[in-house]
Design a protein around this motif. Structure first.
Motif, PDB file in Angstrom:
ATOM      1  N   GLU A  68      -7.977  -6.800   2.981  1.00 33.58           N
ATOM      2  CA  GLU A  68      -7.111  -6.482   1.837  1.00 33.58           C
ATOM      3  C   GLU A  68      -6.005  -7.521   1.656  1.00 33.58           C
ATOM      4  OE1 GLU A  68      -9.070  -4.595   0.719  1.00 33.58           O
ATOM      5  OE2 GLU A  68      -8.316  -2.543   0.626  1.00 33.58           O
ATOM      6  N   GLN A  69      -5.847  -7.975   0.409  1.00 34.13           N
ATOM      7  CA  GLN A  69      -4.680  -8.775   0.036  1.00 34.13           C
ATOM      8  C   GLN A  69      -3.680  -7.813  -0.617  1.00 34.13           C
ATOM      9  OE1 GLN A  69      -4.597 -11.748   1.079  1.00 34.13           O
ATOM     10  NE2 GLN A  69      -6.732 -12.175   1.506  1.00 34.13           N
ATOM     11  N   VAL A  70      -2.566  -8.345  -1.109  1.00 31.93           N
ATOM     12  CA  VAL A  70      -1.514  -7.445  -1.596  1.00 31.93           C
ATOM     13  C   VAL A  70      -2.026  -6.552  -2.737  1.00 31.93           C
ATOM     14  CG1 VAL A  70       0.796  -7.270  -2.569  1.00 31.93           C
ATOM     15  CG2 VAL A  70       0.308  -9.040  -0.896  1.00 31.93           C
ATOM     16  N   VAL A  84       7.963   5.237  12.539  1.00 29.96           N
ATOM     17  CA  VAL A  84       7.410   6.522  12.965  1.00 29.96           C
ATOM     18  C   VAL A  84       6.775   6.317  14.341  1.00 29.96           C
ATOM     19  CG1 VAL A  84       5.634   8.248  12.492  1.00 29.96           C
ATOM     20  CG2 VAL A  84       7.066   7.384  10.635  1.00 29.96           C
ATOM     21  N   GLU A 133       8.426  -4.786   8.503  1.00 30.00           N
ATOM     22  CA  GLU A 133       7.749  -6.010   8.976  1.00 30.00           C
ATOM     23  C   GLU A 133       6.446  -6.217   8.215  1.00 30.00           C
ATOM     24  OE1 GLU A 133       7.268  -4.921  13.034  1.00 30.00           O
ATOM     25  OE2 GLU A 133       9.289  -5.523  13.596  1.00 30.00           O
ATOM     26  N   GLN A 161       0.978 -15.057  -3.735  1.00 31.61           N
ATOM     27  CA  GLN A 161       0.104 -15.561  -4.792  1.00 31.61           C
ATOM     28  C   GLN A 161      -1.021 -14.577  -5.065  1.00 31.61           C
ATOM     29  OE1 GLN A 161       2.474 -19.043  -4.656  1.00 31.61           O
ATOM     30  NE2 GLN A 161       1.143 -18.252  -6.232  1.00 31.61           N
ATOM     31  N   ARG A 183       3.309  -7.994   6.508  1.00 36.38           N
ATOM     32  CA  ARG A 183       2.513  -9.076   7.108  1.00 36.38           C
ATOM     33  C   ARG A 183       2.861 -10.455   6.556  1.00 36.38           C
ATOM     34  NH1 ARG A 183      -3.938  -9.684   6.267  1.00 36.38           N
ATOM     35  NH2 ARG A 183      -4.247 -11.425   7.703  1.00 36.38           N
ATOM     36  N   ASN A 184       3.163 -10.527   5.250  1.00 39.21           N
ATOM     37  CA  ASN A 184       3.390 -11.847   4.643  1.00 39.21           C
ATOM     38  C   ASN A 184       4.845 -12.296   4.701  1.00 39.21           C
ATOM     39  OD1 ASN A 184       4.121  -9.853   2.855  1.00 39.21           O
ATOM     40  ND2 ASN A 184       3.260 -10.825   1.043  1.00 39.21           N
ATOM     41  N   ASP A 211       9.765   3.010   6.629  1.00 41.36           N
ATOM     42  CA  ASP A 211       9.276   1.621   6.721  1.00 41.36           C
ATOM     43  C   ASP A 211       9.997   0.836   7.802  1.00 41.36           C
ATOM     44  OD1 ASP A 211       7.842  -0.684   6.099  1.00 41.36           O
ATOM     45  OD2 ASP A 211       9.452  -1.395   4.795  1.00 41.36           O
ATOM     46  N   ALA A 212       9.209   0.244   8.691  1.00 39.69           N
ATOM     47  CA  ALA A 212       9.778  -0.535   9.794  1.00 39.69           C
ATOM     48  C   ALA A 212      10.149  -1.959   9.371  1.00 39.69           C
ATOM     49  CB  ALA A 212       8.785  -0.565  10.959  1.00 39.69           C
ATOM     50  N   ALA A 230       0.838  -1.205   0.000  1.00 36.86           N
ATOM     51  CA  ALA A 230       0.000   0.000   0.000  1.00 36.86           C
ATOM     52  C   ALA A 230       0.873   1.255   0.000  1.00 36.86           C
ATOM     53  CB  ALA A 230      -0.928  -0.014   1.209  1.00 36.86           C
ATOM     54  N   HIS A 257      -2.996 -19.291  -0.555  1.00 43.75           N
ATOM     55  CA  HIS A 257      -2.148 -20.486  -0.654  1.00 43.75           C
ATOM     56  C   HIS A 257      -2.925 -21.793  -0.830  1.00 43.75           C
ATOM     57  CE1 HIS A 257       1.165 -17.859   0.269  1.00 43.75           C
ATOM     58  NE2 HIS A 257       0.473 -17.390   1.291  1.00 43.75           N
ATOM     59  N   ASN A 307      -3.972  -2.933   4.843  1.00 44.93           N
ATOM     60  CA  ASN A 307      -4.506  -3.657   5.997  1.00 44.93           C
ATOM     61  C   ASN A 307      -4.656  -2.800   7.256  1.00 44.93           C
ATOM     62  OD1 ASN A 307      -3.090  -7.001   5.448  1.00 44.93           O
ATOM     63  ND2 ASN A 307      -5.119  -6.191   4.993  1.00 44.93           N
TER      64      ASN A 307
HETATM   65  C1  LIG Z   1       1.428 -15.723   6.102  1.00 46.56           C
HETATM   66  C2  LIG Z   1       0.757 -14.769   5.164  1.00 46.56           C
HETATM   67  C3  LIG Z   1       0.825 -14.979   3.794  1.00 46.56           C
HETATM   68  C4  LIG Z   1       0.181 -14.114   2.929  1.00 46.56           C
HETATM   69  N1  LIG Z   1       0.226 -14.397   1.599  1.00 46.56           N
HETATM   70  C5  LIG Z   1      -0.402 -13.577   0.732  1.00 46.56           C
HETATM   71  C6  LIG Z   1      -0.412 -13.878  -0.662  1.00 46.56           C
HETATM   72  O1  LIG Z   1       0.131 -14.895  -1.107  1.00 46.56           O
HETATM   73  N2  LIG Z   1      -1.044 -13.033  -1.490  1.00 46.56           N
HETATM   74  C7  LIG Z   1      -1.696 -11.910  -1.033  1.00 46.56           C
HETATM   75  O2  LIG Z   1      -2.245 -11.166  -1.841  1.00 46.56           O
HETATM   76  N3  LIG Z   1      -1.702 -11.606   0.292  1.00 46.56           N
HETATM   77  C8  LIG Z   1      -1.073 -12.409   1.167  1.00 46.56           C
HETATM   78  N4  LIG Z   1      -1.090 -12.107   2.503  1.00 46.56           N
HETATM   79  C9  LIG Z   1      -1.709 -10.837   2.937  1.00 46.56           C
HETATM   80  C10 LIG Z   1      -0.693  -9.696   2.728  1.00 46.56           C
HETATM   81  O3  LIG Z   1       0.414  -9.926   3.578  1.00 46.56           O
HETATM   82  C11 LIG Z   1      -1.305  -8.346   3.031  1.00 46.56           C
HETATM   83  O4  LIG Z   1      -2.501  -8.208   2.290  1.00 46.56           O
HETATM   84  C12 LIG Z   1      -0.378  -7.190   2.641  1.00 46.56           C
HETATM   85  O5  LIG Z   1       0.886  -7.364   3.237  1.00 46.56           O
HETATM   86  C13 LIG Z   1      -0.980  -5.838   3.058  1.00 46.56           C
HETATM   87  O6  LIG Z   1      -0.139  -4.804   2.629  1.00 46.56           O
HETATM   88  P1  LIG Z   1       0.017  -3.464   3.483  1.00 46.56           P
HETATM   89  O7  LIG Z   1       0.897  -2.578   2.679  1.00 46.56           O
HETATM   90  O8  LIG Z   1      -1.299  -2.979   3.910  1.00 46.56           O
HETATM   91  O9  LIG Z   1       0.748  -3.909   4.836  1.00 46.56           O
HETATM   92  P2  LIG Z   1       2.156  -4.617   5.077  1.00 46.56           P
HETATM   93  O10 LIG Z   1       2.574  -5.389   3.872  1.00 46.56           O
HETATM   94  O11 LIG Z   1       2.017  -5.383   6.339  1.00 46.56           O
HETATM   95  O12 LIG Z   1       3.178  -3.420   5.245  1.00 46.56           O
HETATM   96  C14 LIG Z   1       3.088  -2.521   6.311  1.00 46.56           C
HETATM   97  C15 LIG Z   1       4.477  -1.980   6.555  1.00 46.56           C
HETATM   98  O13 LIG Z   1       4.388  -0.859   7.456  1.00 46.56           O
HETATM   99  C16 LIG Z   1       5.453  -0.974   8.394  1.00 46.56           C
HETATM  100  N5  LIG Z   1       5.111  -0.202   9.598  1.00 46.56           N
HETATM  101  C17 LIG Z   1       4.204  -0.493  10.570  1.00 46.56           C
HETATM  102  N6  LIG Z   1       4.171   0.477  11.511  1.00 46.56           N
HETATM  103  C18 LIG Z   1       5.090   1.395  11.124  1.00 46.56           C
HETATM  104  C19 LIG Z   1       5.531   2.641  11.672  1.00 46.56           C
HETATM  105  N7  LIG Z   1       4.985   3.131  12.797  1.00 46.56           N
HETATM  106  N8  LIG Z   1       6.495   3.312  11.030  1.00 46.56           N
HETATM  107  C20 LIG Z   1       7.034   2.852   9.864  1.00 46.56           C
HETATM  108  N9  LIG Z   1       6.643   1.676   9.301  1.00 46.56           N
HETATM  109  C21 LIG Z   1       5.684   0.971   9.920  1.00 46.56           C
HETATM  110  C22 LIG Z   1       5.554  -2.466   8.646  1.00 46.56           C
HETATM  111  O14 LIG Z   1       6.783  -2.789   9.268  1.00 46.56           O
HETATM  112  C23 LIG Z   1       5.410  -2.986   7.223  1.00 46.56           C
HETATM  113  O15 LIG Z   1       6.651  -3.032   6.565  1.00 46.56           O
HETATM  114  C24 LIG Z   1      -0.502 -12.974   3.412  1.00 46.56           C
HETATM  115  C25 LIG Z   1      -0.562 -12.750   4.795  1.00 46.56           C
HETATM  116  C26 LIG Z   1       0.036 -13.637   5.663  1.00 46.56           C
HETATM  117  C27 LIG Z   1      -0.100 -13.419   7.138  1.00 46.56           C
END
Ligand SMILES: Cc1cc2nc3c(=O)[nH]c(=O)nc-3n(C[C@H](O)[C@H](O)[C@H](O)COP(=O)(O)OP(=O)(O)OC[C@H]3O[C@@H](n4cnc5c(N)ncnc54)[C@H](O)[C@@H]3O)c2cc1C
Length: 320
Positions: free
Chosen positions: A285-287, A87, A44, A54, A46-47, A41-42, A22, A144, A279
């Motif tokens: 939300e997925q990726v 942050v 971490e 996938q 989620r996946n 970006d910290a 996102a 998966h 998320n």
């Molecule tokens: C085991 C597993 C497998 C998955 N596999 C799939 C898949 O195959 N396909 C799919 O579509 N989805 C998959 N997902 C779901 C997918 O991980 C999420 O939909 C996706 O990561 C959401 O993206 P995002 O950018 O919202 O959050 P994230 O990818 O979680 O990114 C958020 C980022 O913000 C950072 N952050 C948090 N707080 C702070 C702060 N205060 N300051 C700075 N940075 C911060 C975090 O460290 C992280 O890097 C999976 C989830 C899990 C648990």
């Protein structure tokens, strides 16, 4: 200008908090819109535990880290700055922006914020489950399910969603066992659906997982029984990382997964100048959806900044 803002190290049009799908997607749009943008970006996402991502059209099966690396390369090409860090605080500057503090001690100014901090999965406290998370303990059949189709599925009943995941999984395998574990008894409607799908229901608490040669082979019940299973679906409790948003006073709404910060179709929160996506504000939300939400938020922020600046200029012209 306040004492605080005079000491700020850098000023940005937009600070994007969180560099997952996102955040990087918002940053790409902002960079291409010639906005001075910082992504913090910290690291971490989620996946992280999953070897493959996938269901993202054209990137199906790509390792998650590779996907993010490609995203960081793309935003860098448009001059977007990216920094590792967390942050810890974002507070209004009293004028038209925010003072953003990073955990390395840096303080920067942002005219607008895009918060894409994701969520944390709180795993059921079953012995051994966390170690298999993202391997043969899965959270979602859309991510998966194909890879483990037709295998012996177990599903740990979800405290909120009950039998729902077991019913979904019946699309991927005819061999599904639902472990009620600590969940409430099934509703008459779910009982009928579970029976229609041919799902076996096991009552009693699950004590742990049986893992042999780095592979899940069974689910161990508290009474000692072992039910052979190759895959376990375990829905989690979802904890949005929305502390920055709620500290700014962002309104939340109840969802089946608990309260999530409310956003409009562009990702705008109830706090002026603050957008959010992924998320952090969307439990489902997925990726690809997270990337899409980030894109919408990035474009909306840019549009709002254009109009804000033009309105100021227009007012100045009127004043002469
Ligand atoms: C085991 C597993 C497998 C998955 N596999 C799939 C898949 O195959 N396909 C799919 O579509 N989805 C998959 N997902 C779901 C997918 O991980 C999420 O939909 C996706 O990561 C959401 O993206 P995002 O950018 O919202 O959050 P994230 O990818 O979680 O990114 C958020 C980022 O913000 C950072 N952050 C948090 N707080 C702070 C702060 N205060 N300051 C700075 N940075 C911060 C975090 O460290 C992280 O890097 C999976 C989830 C899990 C648990």
């Amino acid at each position: 200008m306040s004492e605080h803002s005079r000491t700020l190290e850098q000023r940005y049009d937009v600070v994007v908090v969180g560099g997952g799908a996102a955040g990087l997607s918002a940053a790409l749009v902002l960079g291409r819109s010639r906005r001075r943008t910082l992504v913090v970006d910290a690291g971490e996402p989620r996946n992280t535990p999953a070897a493959h991502m996938q269901g993202y059209l054209t990137r199906d099966g790509m390792p998650p880290a590779e996907f993010l690396e490609a995203g960081r390369r793309e935003i860098a090409a448009y001059g977007v700055e990216w920094t590792a860090g967390r942050v810890t605080e974002a507070v209004p500057d009293g004028a038209d922006g925010f003072v953003v503090t990073v955990d390395d001690g840096r303080t920067v100014h942002a005219r607008r914020l895009v918060v894409t901090t994701g969520l944390v999965d709180e795993l059921p406290p079953v012995e051994g489950l966390a170690r298999r998370w993202g391997k043969d303990v899965l959270h979602c059949p859309y991510c998966h399910g194909w890879e483990v189709r037709d295998q012996a599925f177990g599903v740990l009943a979800h405290p909120v969603m009950g039998a729902h995941q077991a019913l979904m999984v019946s699309q991927w395998s005819d061999d599904v066992t639902l472990f009620l574990h600590t969940a409430a008894p099934l509703s008459p409607e779910d009982r009928a659906r579970v029976a229609a799908a041919g799902i076996t229901v096991v009552t009693g608490e699950v004590a742990g997982l049986v893992v042999e040669e780095d592979r899940l082979t069974g689910v161990r019940m508290a009474d000692g029984r072992v039910v052979e299973r190759a895959v376990l679906l375990a829905g989690t409790l979802l904890s949005p990382r929305d502390g920055l948003l709620t500290a700014l006073g962002a309104a939340t709404q109840d969802t089946p997964f608990g309260p999530f910060v409310t956003v409009d179709a562009t990702g705008r929160t109830s706090v002026p100048g603050v957008w959010a996506a992924g998320n952090a504000v969307g439990p489902a939300e997925q990726v690809i959806n997270a990337a899409s939400g980030g894109y919408r938020a990035g474009a909306a922020v840019n549009g709002e900044l254009i109009l804000t600046d033009l309105d100021r200029k227009a007012a100045a012209l009127v004043r002469g």
